[in-house]
Each structure stands twice: as C-alpha cells, then as structure tokens.
Design an enzyme around this catalytic site. Structure first.
Site, PDB file in Angstrom:
ATOM      1  N   LYS A  22       0.832  -1.214   0.000  1.00 39.86           N
ATOM      2  CA  LYS A  22       0.000   0.000   0.000  1.00 39.86           C
ATOM      3  C   LYS A  22       0.865   1.262   0.000  1.00 39.86           C
ATOM      4  CE  LYS A  22      -2.662   2.712   3.302  1.00 39.86           C
ATOM      5  NZ  LYS A  22      -1.554   3.521   3.838  1.00 39.86           N
ATOM      6  N   ASN A  23       1.821   1.336   0.918  1.00 36.43           N
ATOM      7  CA  ASN A  23       2.560   2.589   1.044  1.00 36.43           C
ATOM      8  C   ASN A  23       3.534   2.831  -0.107  1.00 36.43           C
ATOM      9  OD1 ASN A  23       1.128   3.285   3.275  1.00 36.43           O
ATOM     10  ND2 ASN A  23       2.718   2.739   4.767  1.00 36.43           N
ATOM     11  N   ARG A  93      -4.299   9.993   3.154  1.00 37.39           N
ATOM     12  CA  ARG A  93      -3.098  10.691   3.589  1.00 37.39           C
ATOM     13  C   ARG A  93      -2.119  10.900   2.420  1.00 37.39           C
ATOM     14  NH1 ARG A  93      -1.205  14.055   7.223  1.00 37.39           N
ATOM     15  NH2 ARG A  93       0.998  13.795   7.560  1.00 37.39           N
ATOM     16  N   CYS A 117      -5.720   8.188   8.280  1.00 31.47           N
ATOM     17  CA  CYS A 117      -5.907   7.769   9.670  1.00 31.47           C
ATOM     18  C   CYS A 117      -5.581   8.920  10.617  1.00 31.47           C
ATOM     19  CB  CYS A 117      -4.998   6.592   9.996  1.00 31.47           C
ATOM     20  SG  CYS A 117      -5.490   5.096   9.140  1.00 31.47           S
ATOM     21  N   ARG A 122      -0.690  15.163  12.364  1.00 30.13           N
ATOM     22  CA  ARG A 122       0.130  14.616  11.277  1.00 30.13           C
ATOM     23  C   ARG A 122       0.586  15.770  10.386  1.00 30.13           C
ATOM     24  NH1 ARG A 122      -2.090   8.933   9.034  1.00 30.13           N
ATOM     25  NH2 ARG A 122       0.041   8.920   8.258  1.00 30.13           N
ATOM     26  N   PRO A 123       1.622  16.489  10.863  1.00 29.75           N
ATOM     27  CA  PRO A 123       2.043  17.701  10.153  1.00 29.75           C
ATOM     28  C   PRO A 123       2.713  17.373   8.821  1.00 29.75           C
ATOM     29  CG  PRO A 123       3.575  17.193  11.932  1.00 29.75           C
ATOM     30  CD  PRO A 123       2.465  16.187  12.022  1.00 29.75           C
ATOM     31  N   ILE A 124       2.733  18.377   7.915  1.00 34.58           N
ATOM     32  CA  ILE A 124       3.485  18.214   6.666  1.00 34.58           C
ATOM     33  C   ILE A 124       4.478  19.363   6.510  1.00 34.58           C
ATOM     34  CG2 ILE A 124       1.805  16.791   5.388  1.00 34.58           C
ATOM     35  CD1 ILE A 124       0.889  19.423   4.014  1.00 34.58           C
ATOM     36  N   ASP A 125       4.864  19.947   7.672  1.00 38.23           N
ATOM     37  CA  ASP A 125       5.766  21.094   7.622  1.00 38.23           C
ATOM     38  C   ASP A 125       7.096  20.770   6.934  1.00 38.23           C
ATOM     39  OD1 ASP A 125       5.901  19.500  10.113  1.00 38.23           O
ATOM     40  OD2 ASP A 125       7.665  20.744  10.518  1.00 38.23           O
ATOM     41  N   ASP A 307       3.330   0.858  12.194  1.00 37.02           N
ATOM     42  CA  ASP A 307       2.106   0.326  11.575  1.00 37.02           C
ATOM     43  C   ASP A 307       1.835  -1.133  11.953  1.00 37.02           C
ATOM     44  OD1 ASP A 307       1.706   2.775  10.469  1.00 37.02           O
ATOM     45  OD2 ASP A 307       2.126   2.209   8.403  1.00 37.02           O
ATOM     46  N   ARG A 399      -9.217   0.155   3.411  1.00 37.39           N
ATOM     47  CA  ARG A 399      -8.271   1.120   2.839  1.00 37.39           C
ATOM     48  C   ARG A 399      -6.923   0.470   2.556  1.00 37.39           C
ATOM     49  NH1 ARG A 399      -6.623   5.426   6.295  1.00 37.39           N
ATOM     50  NH2 ARG A 399      -5.111   5.396   4.620  1.00 37.39           N
TER      51      ARG A 399
HETATM   52  C1  UD1 Z   1       3.968   7.053   6.550  1.00 37.31           C
HETATM   53  C2  UD1 Z   1       2.983   5.914   6.350  1.00 37.31           C
HETATM   54  C3  UD1 Z   1       2.300   5.579   7.653  1.00 37.31           C
HETATM   55  C4  UD1 Z   1       3.326   5.282   8.744  1.00 37.31           C
HETATM   56  C5  UD1 Z   1       4.370   6.385   8.838  1.00 37.31           C
HETATM   57  C6  UD1 Z   1       5.511   6.041   9.765  1.00 37.31           C
HETATM   58  C7  UD1 Z   1       2.343   6.287   4.066  1.00 37.31           C
HETATM   59  C8  UD1 Z   1       1.288   6.727   3.122  1.00 37.31           C
HETATM   60  N1  UD1 Z   1       2.028   6.350   5.365  1.00 37.31           N
HETATM   61  O1  UD1 Z   1       3.205   8.160   7.001  1.00 37.31           O
HETATM   62  O2  UD1 Z   1       1.467   4.450   7.430  1.00 37.31           O
HETATM   63  O3  UD1 Z   1       2.681   5.169   9.989  1.00 37.31           O
HETATM   64  O4  UD1 Z   1       4.930   6.653   7.538  1.00 37.31           O
HETATM   65  O5  UD1 Z   1       6.150   4.881   9.350  1.00 37.31           O
HETATM   66  O6  UD1 Z   1       3.416   5.888   3.664  1.00 37.31           O
HETATM   67  N2  UD1 Z   1       6.524  14.640  10.779  1.00 37.31           N
HETATM   68  C9  UD1 Z   1       6.695  15.981  11.022  1.00 37.31           C
HETATM   69  N3  UD1 Z   1       6.590  16.828   9.963  1.00 37.31           N
HETATM   70  C10 UD1 Z   1       6.342  16.421   8.695  1.00 37.31           C
HETATM   71  C11 UD1 Z   1       6.176  15.032   8.457  1.00 37.31           C
HETATM   72  C12 UD1 Z   1       6.272  14.178   9.521  1.00 37.31           C
HETATM   73  O7  UD1 Z   1       6.927  16.389  12.148  1.00 37.31           O
HETATM   74  O8  UD1 Z   1       6.272  17.246   7.788  1.00 37.31           O
HETATM   75  C13 UD1 Z   1       6.617  13.687  11.904  1.00 37.31           C
HETATM   76  C14 UD1 Z   1       5.266  13.001  12.178  1.00 37.31           C
HETATM   77  O9  UD1 Z   1       4.479  13.762  13.055  1.00 37.31           O
HETATM   78  C15 UD1 Z   1       5.703  11.678  12.769  1.00 37.31           C
HETATM   79  C16 UD1 Z   1       7.050  11.403  12.068  1.00 37.31           C
HETATM   80  O10 UD1 Z   1       7.474  12.629  11.517  1.00 37.31           O
HETATM   81  O11 UD1 Z   1       5.938  11.813  14.146  1.00 37.31           O
HETATM   82  C17 UD1 Z   1       6.985  10.363  10.981  1.00 37.31           C
HETATM   83  O12 UD1 Z   1       5.995  10.712  10.049  1.00 37.31           O
HETATM   84  P1  UD1 Z   1       6.106  10.280   8.507  1.00 37.31           P
HETATM   85  O13 UD1 Z   1       7.192   9.270   8.349  1.00 37.31           O
HETATM   86  O14 UD1 Z   1       6.181  11.521   7.694  1.00 37.31           O
HETATM   87  O15 UD1 Z   1       4.707   9.597   8.271  1.00 37.31           O
HETATM   88  P2  UD1 Z   1       3.829   9.636   6.972  1.00 37.31           P
HETATM   89  O16 UD1 Z   1       4.678   9.769   5.764  1.00 37.31           O
HETATM   90  O17 UD1 Z   1       2.677  10.567   7.140  1.00 37.31           O
END
Ligand code: UD1
Length: 420
Positions: A22-23, A93, A117, A122-125, A307, A399
C-alpha cells in the site's frame, strides 16, 4: 453499513499470499504523472486507497484504469490540471504526494490537505519546508484546507530532515527529479517503499542514488518517460498475518514477501516463543502454546514499524507476563486501546507507553476499527477471543487490506462480512 463477524479461537493453518505494498503504490501512482506518457504498474493491491488515487488522477485528466486484475495503466499525456482539491484527495493521507508530483511536472500545484488515519497531529511542515528550499512559493490556506505551490524553476539543494519522515523523503524525491542540479536529502527515511519509489522513478529516467540509506542524492534530469514496474510486497500486510498466526497458534506460510523487510518482527516473534522459518520469498510461523511477553519500541525502518504496533498489542494480550509497548512515531496511536479493553484486555497507557498484562482468555466483543491498523488489531483480538466479535467501520480496514476476510478464511478462520 458493513461489519466483520468473527467466531474466535481457531488455529490458523495454511498459506497466505501477500499483495503489493500500500505505502509503495500510493507514492508510485502519483509518481507516474511526472512523465508525459504511459506507465504500467503491476502487483497492484485491490484496496480503497488505490481507488481514491485512481479517481484523483482521472479528475486531473489522466487515463488511469485497470488493464488486468492487479495491473494499472496510467497515461498522463492528457493530464492538464494541477488543481487537486476534490474530495478523493481529502480522503487519504498519501494524496500529499500529488504536491511533489504536480510541482515537478507543472511547477505549480494546488492540493487539498490530506486526510487518512487520525492518530494525533500529522504535520506536513517538513514537506513544505523542502518545497520552499527547492524554490517554490508555498501558500498554506488552512481555512479552506488547500496548499498552493508555485515555482519559476526548481533548483537542487541540500535538505536535512529534522525528523525522519517517510512522506517528506518521498515528496522531495518526486519534486527534485526534474529540478536543476543536485538535491541531497540527509537524515532520509529508509523504508522499503522509499526504495521502491526511487526504483520506479529511476526506471522512468530519474537519477536517484542512495535510497534505502539516510543520504539520498537526486540529480535532476530534463524529463521522465513512462515505465513498467512491479510493486514490492506489503511489509505491513505480511506482518499482520504473521502476528495473527502467532496469536492464534497454528502453522502459517506467509508467501510472496521479502523476508529481510520483516527482520524486526521476526526477531520479536522468535523472542515470544514462535518458530520462524525463512525462505527466499516466504516465512513460516509455527506457534504452539502461550506466547511470552516482550518489550517493543516502534521506530523508523529498520526498527519495529509503528504500523504493526496495534496488531502486536492485540497479539500480546494473552501472552504470559507484562509486555511494554512504546510508540515513538505517532503521539496518539493508542486510541484503539479502549476498543481492545472491550475484549477484556488488561492494558494501561501512560503517554506513549502501554503496559499489556497478558490474561488467560479474551471474550468476543462489539468494537469499532478506529483506524486502518487498529482495525487489523481488532481482527486479531477477535480471532483469539472466545465467542463472537463484531467489528464496525470496516471501511478503514478496506483502505489497506486486500480481501482480508477471504485470506483469513482460507487459513481456517471463521470470519465473514455482513451488511446491515
Ligand atoms: C507514513 C505511512 C504511515 C506510517 C508512517 C511512519 C504512508 C502513506 N504512510 O506516514 O502508514 O505510519 O509513515 O512509518 O506511507 N513529521 C513531522 N513533519 C512532517 C512530516 C512528519 O513532524 O512534515 C513527523 C510526524 O508527526 C511523525 C514522524 O514525523 O511523528 C513520521 O511521520 P512520517 O514518516 O512523515 O509519516 P507519513 O509519511 O505521514
């Protein structure tokens, strides 16, 4: 309204074949739109997140259709729209990958904030900071839930990720493929789906080196072309069946996987008393008697995946002793614990740490899937519980798991989907 109904306490015996990851696929489908051409994606899992992306790409003007069971064609030559603000984008997501992909292709993108989820903020900064570093202007409209990106040109640069992020690592790779010069990502995530996405992009003509290590180097190229690619097996789906086999007892061969991706779980399953036999593309789990307790801390790959944390909590609920589960990735992944308690599970949570006191017997319960992996945990608890379990919110499970009730039924589980 659909539910899963489970009559528990049957051992699992037989073989289960794992679907595409999936990912990986949720990154590779958006990656395909960077090229102005046709890509063929094989080993496509039949899951709702894929349907959502198909819908999104179609709305953007691409032709995105199944040409066979498990094979998707993406023809993005007619894709002419960089405005991805429709509902299908908001539902998952991974639609954040449309930001990197559209920015690479059009030097601009308008993308609705991603859903998916909910286990805490779940920031994207980090994604947005990286797009800015590559030369894009970023407008964050949180009132309407839209991120707008625009660049005259993208120029390669050094990007150090403060936090190891799967999504940011992939999004930077996508955006930087066509940038001028070299982009270096330091402290990059190393998950198998990052390597898979990089491999696909390289087959499309990108120059990405180092994926799978914590330094990734992307040398921008002028253009990408379509490619044919086979998605890797799903590490988390495989892990879910391995944990289910361990918890239910029995002998299960989990096929069509990359055993190396399972190392952190395999080690734990051995530690709690299972026999694990590894082959080239399978692992067998043999589980007899009561599991032992253990300590687990979730971490970025190659650590124990977050996960698989809820499934493991369910699996350890009947273990002998107290297991300690520490969640380091998501601040609020323990929402499902209240649902597990309905089975009688004895679990205490303090911040990011859960103490699971193993009990002799769980009893069937009526519960909800509070998110995708929490849903898988409810299934595992239901399979090990005495009596009948009814799980609601099955759409979360759909999903990310292909035909889950069929695969479990083939292993001897008593599980069915009912409509009410
Ligand atoms: C991806 C996976 C999700 C999995 C996660 C961690 C997909 C679609 N989803 O989610 O299933 O649980 O990896 O293995 O692949 N963070 C920030 N700022 C950002 C981005 C992330 O602070 O801009 C932090 C998050 O809050 C979290 C950590 O970084 O604590 C890891 O997040 P991230 O690896 O980015 O998760 P996703 O890509 O959303």
């Amino acid at each position: 309204m659909e539910h899963l109904l489970i009559r528990g306490k049957r051992p699992l015996v037989g073989e289960v074949s794992i679907s595409g990851a999936k990912n990986a696929v949720v990154a590779i489908i958006p990656a395909a739109i960077i090229a102005d051409g046709v890509s063929i994606i094989d080993n496509l899992p039949a899951i709702e997140d894929v349907k959502c992306l198909q819908d999104s790409l179609t709305k953007l003007g691409a032709v995105c259709q199944l040409i066979d069971e498990g094979t998707l064609m993406v023809d993005s030559s007619a894709l002419n729209n960089f405005n991805a603000t429709f509902n299908s984008v908001r539902r998952i997501r991974a639609s954040y990958y449309l930001m990197g992909a559209l920015l690479a292709r059009f030097k601009q993108a308008k993308v609705a904030l991603p859903g998916g989820c909910n286990f805490g903020t779940r920031p994207i900064d980090l994604h947005l900071k990286a797009f800015r570093a590559l030369g894009a202007e970023v407008d964050e409209d949180y009132e309407n839930g839209i991120i707008s990106l625009k660049a005259d040109k993208l120029v390669g640069t050094n990007i150090f990720l403060d936090t190891v992020s799967v999504g940011a690592t992939i999004n930077i790779m996508l955006a930087a493929t066509l940038a001028e010069g070299v982009t270096v990502i330091e402290n990059a995530a190393k998950e198998p789906h990052i390597v898979d996405t990089a491999n696909f992009l390289n087959m499309m003509g990108a120059r990405i080196r180092g994926a799978g290590t914590d330094v990734i180097r992307i040398t921008g190229v002028k253009e990408l072309h379509g490619a044919e690619y086979m998605i890797i097996p799903d590490q988390i789906e495989a892990g879910t069946y391995m944990i289910a086999a361990a918890a239910c007892g029995g002998h299960v061969c989990v096929k069509n996987i990359i055993p190396k991706h399972m190392d952190s779980l395999t080690t734990k399953l051995k530690e709690i008393g299972c026999r694990v036999i590894e082959g080239d593309d399978f692992v067998e789990i043999v589980s007899e008697g009561r599991l032992k307790s253990t300590k687990i801390k979730t971490m970025a790959y190659p650590g124990f995946p977050t996960d698989l944390h809820p499934q493991m909590a369910a699996g350890l609920s009947k273990a002998d002793g107290v297991s300690i589960l520490t969640e380091t990735v998501w601040e609020n992944r323990f929402q499902y614990i209240n649902e597990l308690r309905k089975f009688g599970c004895d679990i205490m949570v303090d911040g990011r740490v859960a103490a699971i006191h193993g009990i002799e017997e769980l009893h069937g319960a009526e519960v909800m899937a509070t998110d995708l992996r929490a849903g898988a945990a409810m299934i595992i608890a239901g399979l090990t519980a005495d009596g009948i379990t009814k799980i609601g919110n099955v759409r979360f499970i759909d999903r990310g798991y292909e035909k889950i009730e069929y695969k479990l039924k083939a292993l001897g589980a008593d599980i069915k989907r009912v409509k009410e």
